[in-house]
Enzyme design. Sequence first.
Site, PDB file in Angstrom:
ATOM      1  N   TYR A  24       0.640  -1.065  -0.367  1.00  0.00           N
ATOM      2  CA  TYR A  24      -0.158  -0.198   0.520  1.00  0.00           C
ATOM      3  C   TYR A  24       0.880   1.078   0.359  1.00  0.00           C
ATOM      4  O   TYR A  24       1.385   1.128   0.577  1.00  0.00           O
ATOM      5  CB  TYR A  24      -0.555   0.020   0.997  1.00  0.00           C
ATOM      6  CG  TYR A  24      -1.683   1.573   1.304  1.00  0.00           C
ATOM      7  CD1 TYR A  24      -2.786   1.708   0.793  1.00  0.00           C
ATOM      8  CD2 TYR A  24      -0.938   2.342   2.240  1.00  0.00           C
ATOM      9  CE1 TYR A  24      -3.301   2.898   1.075  1.00  0.00           C
ATOM     10  CE2 TYR A  24      -2.088   3.825   2.616  1.00  0.00           C
ATOM     11  CZ  TYR A  24      -2.452   3.898   1.695  1.00  0.00           C
ATOM     12  OH  TYR A  24      -3.656   5.425   1.896  1.00  0.00           O
ATOM     13  N   GLU A  73      -3.956   7.727  -3.741  1.00  0.00           N
ATOM     14  CA  GLU A  73      -3.349   6.287  -2.838  1.00  0.00           C
ATOM     15  C   GLU A  73      -2.838   4.753  -4.593  1.00  0.00           C
ATOM     16  O   GLU A  73      -3.580   5.325  -5.087  1.00  0.00           O
ATOM     17  CB  GLU A  73      -4.622   6.224  -2.330  1.00  0.00           C
ATOM     18  CG  GLU A  73      -4.764   4.873  -1.305  1.00  0.00           C
ATOM     19  CD  GLU A  73      -5.902   4.540  -0.367  1.00  0.00           C
ATOM     20  OE1 GLU A  73      -6.342   5.060   0.509  1.00  0.00           O
ATOM     21  OE2 GLU A  73      -6.864   4.246  -1.314  1.00  0.00           O
TER      22      GLU A  73
END
Length: 382
Positions: free
Chosen positions: A101, A189
């Site tokens: 991530y 993101e």
Amino acid sequence: MKLEEFQAKALYGRFGIPVSAGVVVTAAHEAPAAAEKVGLPVVVKAQVQAGGRGKAGGVRLARTLEEVREHAAAILGMTIRDCRVERLLIDPAVAIAGEYYAGIALDRRTGRPVLMASASGGVDIEKVAAETPEKILFHAIDPERGLRPFEARQVAFGLFRDKAKALAATDILLGLWRCYDGTDASLAEINPLVELEDGSLLAIDAKIVLDDSALFRHPELEAMRIATPEEEKELAAKEHGLSYVRLDGGIGCMVNGAGLAMATMDVIRHLGGAPANFLDIGGSSSPDKVVHAMRLLVSDENVRAIFINVFGGITRCDDVARGLVTALERIDTRLPFVVRLTGTNEEEGRRILADAGISATSDMTEGARRAIALARGGGVGA
Ligand code: GDP
Ligand code: MN
């Protein structure tokens, strides 16, 4: 403003982040050709302004053209977190060796962007953040200096021991920062950032939220806006001088002034009801505005009763009354409604309403109570 995955990936690509090269389609019959172009196997992905698509069944692997068509037909038209799927991204499927991530978000507490990275990427990053926050690396970014290479390296080496991978991740983090900063985003993101079997890194999902207040600096981004039906309504309302936000209750509210609109919602809640919207028709309400406002309310299928709450000041009660009478002449609706009217030109307003067979209360609580009863099926009446 949120971007869809395919738009966010296009932006990431421009900032040097490795992204998969997919093709967007809007009909199931276009999907096989797109898959041939991309090369099988592919992943058929719902394009909506919401996350959690994988869990909702909006991300499916297809090995054959027949599967591509089937998945495309199944996903198009699905509703994922209130968003209807109208586009698909046909993306090359990759063999994943690891899911990571990486994200940058505005930390409103410190007023700084914060870089976050984790080796526990994938679909459950919110769970990781809530239950095992130590698995996420946080780095506050000085907005004046931006993310500096040594800082990005530090975070990247926290994710990867291997030097080549850490350096590749450094470039991705720096690209993510340039994208976040350069587009005035409030969130950028990559989840997951995947490691492929050959050790290279690839962004297979992308999410960007742009700051609406900075969009005027980015007309090319503004042009990418894909308005949801809700946003379409809110934008159209704005053009008519109305400020409208849809909520999920059953009582449509038409109110003059933002403060009174908030108070109206509070009173409805306090009495056990649920407002269907915030709708401020503003000061100096022309009859025209009232007609548009009424159209908005009756077009919401959740609305079961309407509460028109007017406190005349600059807004004149007779204007509102005229608008209401016109609206009811033009709009074919059987929705029950309650009018509360008080203030400037109240007498005149009441006379106009009475001529049309409509009575009005002057008490707000009383009006709200009646609207709640009507929404619960307490009979039709004014
Ligand atoms: P989200 O659920 O909306 O966040 O959608 P993602 O694009 O993140 O996809 C969800 C999950 O599907 C990912 O975390 C991956 O595990 C999986 N996935 C997506 N694309 C691929 C792919 O090309 N290959 C494989 N094996 N899995 C994929
Ligand atoms: Mn994702």
